[in-house]
Write a protein that holds these residues in place. Structure first.
Motif, PDB file in Angstrom:
ATOM      1  N   VAL A   1       0.835  -1.195   0.000  1.00  0.00           N
ATOM      2  CA  VAL A   1       0.000   0.000   0.000  1.00  0.00           C
ATOM      3  C   VAL A   1       0.872   1.248   0.000  1.00  0.00           C
ATOM      4  CG1 VAL A   1      -1.785   1.311   1.202  1.00  0.00           C
ATOM      5  CG2 VAL A   1      -1.822  -1.195   1.254  1.00  0.00           C
ATOM      6  N   TRP A   2       0.656   2.095  -1.012  1.00  0.00           N
ATOM      7  CA  TRP A   2       1.254   3.427  -1.028  1.00  0.00           C
ATOM      8  C   TRP A   2       0.193   4.406  -0.540  1.00  0.00           C
ATOM      9  CZ3 TRP A   2       5.664   6.024  -1.430  1.00  0.00           C
ATOM     10  CH2 TRP A   2       5.594   7.392  -1.663  1.00  0.00           C
ATOM     11  N   GLN A   3       0.506   5.182   0.504  1.00  0.00           N
ATOM     12  CA  GLN A   3      -0.500   6.048   1.121  1.00  0.00           C
ATOM     13  C   GLN A   3      -0.019   7.486   1.201  1.00  0.00           C
ATOM     14  OE1 GLN A   3      -1.639   4.987   5.111  1.00  0.00           O
ATOM     15  NE2 GLN A   3      -3.556   6.154   5.002  1.00  0.00           N
ATOM     16  N   GLU A   4      -0.874   8.410   0.754  1.00  0.00           N
ATOM     17  CA  GLU A   4      -0.639   9.850   0.879  1.00  0.00           C
ATOM     18  C   GLU A   4      -1.884  10.463   1.507  1.00  0.00           C
ATOM     19  OE1 GLU A   4       0.476  11.761  -2.762  1.00  0.00           O
ATOM     20  OE2 GLU A   4       1.459   9.954  -3.510  1.00  0.00           O
ATOM     21  N   GLY A   5      -1.858  10.625   2.796  1.00  0.00           N
ATOM     22  CA  GLY A   5      -3.033  11.170   3.475  1.00  0.00           C
ATOM     23  C   GLY A   5      -4.223  10.257   3.265  1.00  0.00           C
ATOM     24  N   GLN A   6      -5.279  10.793   2.649  1.00  0.00           N
ATOM     25  CA  GLN A   6      -6.488  10.007   2.415  1.00  0.00           C
ATOM     26  C   GLN A   6      -6.491   9.308   1.056  1.00  0.00           C
ATOM     27  OE1 GLN A   6      -9.873  12.557   3.035  1.00  0.00           O
ATOM     28  NE2 GLN A   6      -9.410  12.902   5.193  1.00  0.00           N
TER      29      GLN A   6
ATOM     30  N   ALA B   1      -8.072   6.032   7.160  1.00  0.00           N
ATOM     31  CA  ALA B   1      -6.955   5.406   7.857  1.00  0.00           C
ATOM     32  C   ALA B   1      -6.665   4.077   7.183  1.00  0.00           C
ATOM     33  CB  ALA B   1      -7.282   5.194   9.336  1.00  0.00           C
ATOM     34  N   LEU B   2      -5.487   3.559   7.428  1.00  0.00           N
ATOM     35  CA  LEU B   2      -5.082   2.315   6.790  1.00  0.00           C
ATOM     36  C   LEU B   2      -6.024   1.174   7.142  1.00  0.00           C
ATOM     37  CD1 LEU B   2      -2.807   1.295   4.947  1.00  0.00           C
ATOM     38  CD2 LEU B   2      -1.556   0.619   6.998  1.00  0.00           C
ATOM     39  N   ALA B   3      -6.605   1.232   8.337  1.00  0.00           N
ATOM     40  CA  ALA B   3      -7.510   0.164   8.764  1.00  0.00           C
ATOM     41  C   ALA B   3      -8.756   0.087   7.888  1.00  0.00           C
ATOM     42  CB  ALA B   3      -7.904   0.382  10.225  1.00  0.00           C
ATOM     43  N   ASP B   4      -9.092   1.176   7.179  1.00  0.00           N
ATOM     44  CA  ASP B   4     -10.275   1.176   6.327  1.00  0.00           C
ATOM     45  C   ASP B   4     -10.141   0.198   5.168  1.00  0.00           C
ATOM     46  OD1 ASP B   4     -11.194   3.134   7.980  1.00  0.00           O
ATOM     47  OD2 ASP B   4     -10.785   4.795   6.599  1.00  0.00           O
ATOM     48  N   LEU B   5      -8.933  -0.198   4.844  1.00  0.00           N
ATOM     49  CA  LEU B   5      -8.737  -1.123   3.735  1.00  0.00           C
ATOM     50  C   LEU B   5      -9.194  -2.529   4.089  1.00  0.00           C
ATOM     51  CD1 LEU B   5      -5.200   0.022   2.514  1.00  0.00           C
ATOM     52  CD2 LEU B   5      -7.405   0.529   1.467  1.00  0.00           C
ATOM     53  N   GLY B   6      -9.205  -2.861   5.391  1.00  0.00           N
ATOM     54  CA  GLY B   6      -9.625  -4.179   5.825  1.00  0.00           C
ATOM     55  C   GLY B   6      -8.665  -5.266   5.378  1.00  0.00           C
ATOM     56  N   GLY B   7      -9.045  -6.522   5.625  1.00  0.00           N
ATOM     57  CA  GLY B   7      -8.240  -7.646   5.195  1.00  0.00           C
ATOM     58  C   GLY B   7      -6.964  -7.803   6.012  1.00  0.00           C
ATOM     59  N   GLU B   8      -6.071  -8.648   5.486  1.00  0.00           N
ATOM     60  CA  GLU B   8      -4.823  -8.922   6.171  1.00  0.00           C
ATOM     61  C   GLU B   8      -3.898  -7.708   6.132  1.00  0.00           C
ATOM     62  OE1 GLU B   8      -3.071 -12.335   4.442  1.00  0.00           O
ATOM     63  OE2 GLU B   8      -4.678 -13.705   5.033  1.00  0.00           O
ATOM     64  N   ALA B   9      -2.956  -7.696   7.049  1.00  0.00           N
ATOM     65  CA  ALA B   9      -1.999  -6.588   7.105  1.00  0.00           C
ATOM     66  C   ALA B   9      -1.186  -6.557   5.821  1.00  0.00           C
ATOM     67  CB  ALA B   9      -1.078  -6.758   8.311  1.00  0.00           C
ATOM     68  N   PRO B  10      -0.888  -5.384   5.291  1.00  0.00           N
ATOM     69  CA  PRO B  10      -0.116  -5.290   4.049  1.00  0.00           C
ATOM     70  C   PRO B  10       1.308  -5.812   4.226  1.00  0.00           C
ATOM     71  CG  PRO B  10      -1.238  -3.210   4.549  1.00  0.00           C
ATOM     72  CD  PRO B  10      -1.342  -4.063   5.773  1.00  0.00           C
ATOM     73  N   LEU B  11       1.890  -6.254   3.121  1.00  0.00           N
ATOM     74  CA  LEU B  11       3.296  -6.645   3.130  1.00  0.00           C
ATOM     75  C   LEU B  11       4.189  -5.452   3.435  1.00  0.00           C
ATOM     76  CD1 LEU B  11       3.382  -8.838  -0.102  1.00  0.00           C
ATOM     77  CD2 LEU B  11       3.463  -9.673   2.250  1.00  0.00           C
ATOM     78  N   ALA B  12       3.815  -4.292   2.918  1.00  0.00           N
ATOM     79  CA  ALA B  12       4.600  -3.077   3.118  1.00  0.00           C
ATOM     80  C   ALA B  12       3.692  -1.875   2.902  1.00  0.00           C
ATOM     81  CB  ALA B  12       5.788  -3.020   2.159  1.00  0.00           C
ATOM     82  N   VAL B  13       4.006  -0.795   3.594  1.00  0.00           N
ATOM     83  CA  VAL B  13       3.261   0.459   3.463  1.00  0.00           C
ATOM     84  C   VAL B  13       4.268   1.571   3.202  1.00  0.00           C
ATOM     85  CG1 VAL B  13       1.737   2.133   4.567  1.00  0.00           C
ATOM     86  CG2 VAL B  13       1.430  -0.322   5.000  1.00  0.00           C
TER      87      VAL B  13
END
Length: 380
Positions: A150-155, A177-189
């Protein structure tokens, strides 16, 4: 040659072989122009914010054999979803194994960015989406596994689904927030703070918004290189002329201070030997006489065949017929094979891989150096 032209040519030469820096650019940012003005003669890779691009993943099985076909398909799809505005998008197609896709630049004016760089003598080496540049910076074990990155920039988030290293899904998302994606934890953020990480190697999508010229990305522009050689010769000639003028002025001042001594001095028994030509001028003439086109064409061809070789610099001593090449490779064997190929070129002698070491921070792969004896032209 005017000072402004000389300065511009020096900057272009410096930018051609400078180590690439990375700059993260956003739709709001006007910071790039100021960055260029402070760092003339450098090379830069622009990392584009996810808020300035649209993403498309091609459905598996479509008959799109090359990047041109992927780009044409992507342009149709973006035009379908975004209408007439899509005509202004810069498209960056990519392929990674069986997967293919494209990014569309919509929040930045690519022509304006290039104009700002040109005005300051900065070379833009690549313009890549942030998610792709970050994905390439991850350890090879992560990139070859299965799961979400997951690549994240704010929202704004870009969710990249990997299946044993293959990109099987690519989805921009709006999240609180990252938790909104649901599912298993990402390999990398990843976040914009990670945009400057070095890249350990390829084998990931590498879209680039810069127009493709149809030549190998490792090709050396022969015409530009020839112009730089001419510019170097001109600088050397100008320096030689200046040095001779300074020496002549100094001799005249000394003679004026001691006229009596000069008058009383007996005539010399023989004339002083003529001054030897200035070394800079000799080197300039030798550079001009070197057969640059076949030399660089051979380097270009060998680099293109190696595919993953990235050239960093070239240094020539025309007087001794010596050529030194610097580059990056993910594998020492490729550098050895490249030296062997060059060694089989008629006229090339003593071709050796003289140095092999870990690349500096910010560069991907292993740094190597090849030295060779090459043909020279006759100097008048």
């Amino acid at each position: 040659m005017s000072d402004s032209l000389t300065q511009r040519l020096r900057r272009q030469l410096s930018a051609r072989f400078a180590k690439q820096r990375r700059v993260f650019v956003t739709p709001e940012g006007g910071e790039f122009g100021a960055w260029c003005q402070e760092r003339p003669g450098t090379a830069v890779e622009l990392i584009v914010s996810a808020r300035a691009s649209h993403e498309l993943l091609v459905e598996p099985g479509l008959p799109l054999p090359d990047l041109d076909a992927v780009q044409a398909y992507a342009q149709q799809q973006f035009a379908h979803y975004f209408g007439a505005a899509a005509q202004r998008f810069a498209i960056a197609p990519w392929r990674s194994g069986e997967a293919a896709g494209a990014s569309a630049l919509h929040g930045l004016d690519l022509a304006a960015l290039r104009a700002q760089a040109d005005a300051a003598g900065v070379r833009i080496a690549a313009v890549r989406p942030a998610w792709a540049a970050w994905l390439a910076s991850l350890p090879a074990a992560v990139r070859a596994s299965s799961g979400r990155c997951v690549w994240q920039e704010g929202q704004t988030a870009v969710v990249i689904q990997l299946d044993r290293g293959r990109v099987v899904a690519l989805q921009p998302r709006r999240v609180q927030a990252l938790a909104d994606l649901g599912g298993e934890a990402p390999l990398a953020v990843g976040t914009p703070d990670d945009a400057g990480l070095p890249q350990p190697g390829p084998a990931v999508p590498q879209p680039d918004f810069l127009p493709r010229s149809g030549r190998s990305p490792l090709a050396w522009p022969l015409a530009a290189t020839g112009a730089l050689v001419l510019a170097t010769a001109a600088w050397s000639a100008a320096d030689s002329h200046h040095a001779l003028a300074v020496a002549q002025s100094a001799r005249e001042r000394v003679a004026a201070l001691r006229p009596a001594a000069a008058a009383a001095r007996p005539a010399p028994r023989r004339e002083a030997p003529a001054a030897t030509p200035n070394r800079s001028a000799q080197e300039a003439r030798a550079l001009l006489a070197m057969p640059w086109e076949p030399l660089l064409a051979r380097v270009e061809t060998a680099g293109a065949e190696a595919k993953t070789i990235a050239w960093l610099g070239l240094d020539a001593n025309a007087g001794r017929g010596e050529l030194r090449l610097e580059g990056l490779t993910p594998d020492k064997l490729l550098a050895l094979q490249l030296a062997e190929q060059l060694g089989g070129t008629p006229g090339w002698r003593q071709v050796v891989l003289s140095r092999f070491s870990a690349a500096e921070s910010g560069l991907a792969g292993q740094r190597f150096e090849i030295n060779a004896r090459v043909p020279t032209g006759e100097v008048p």
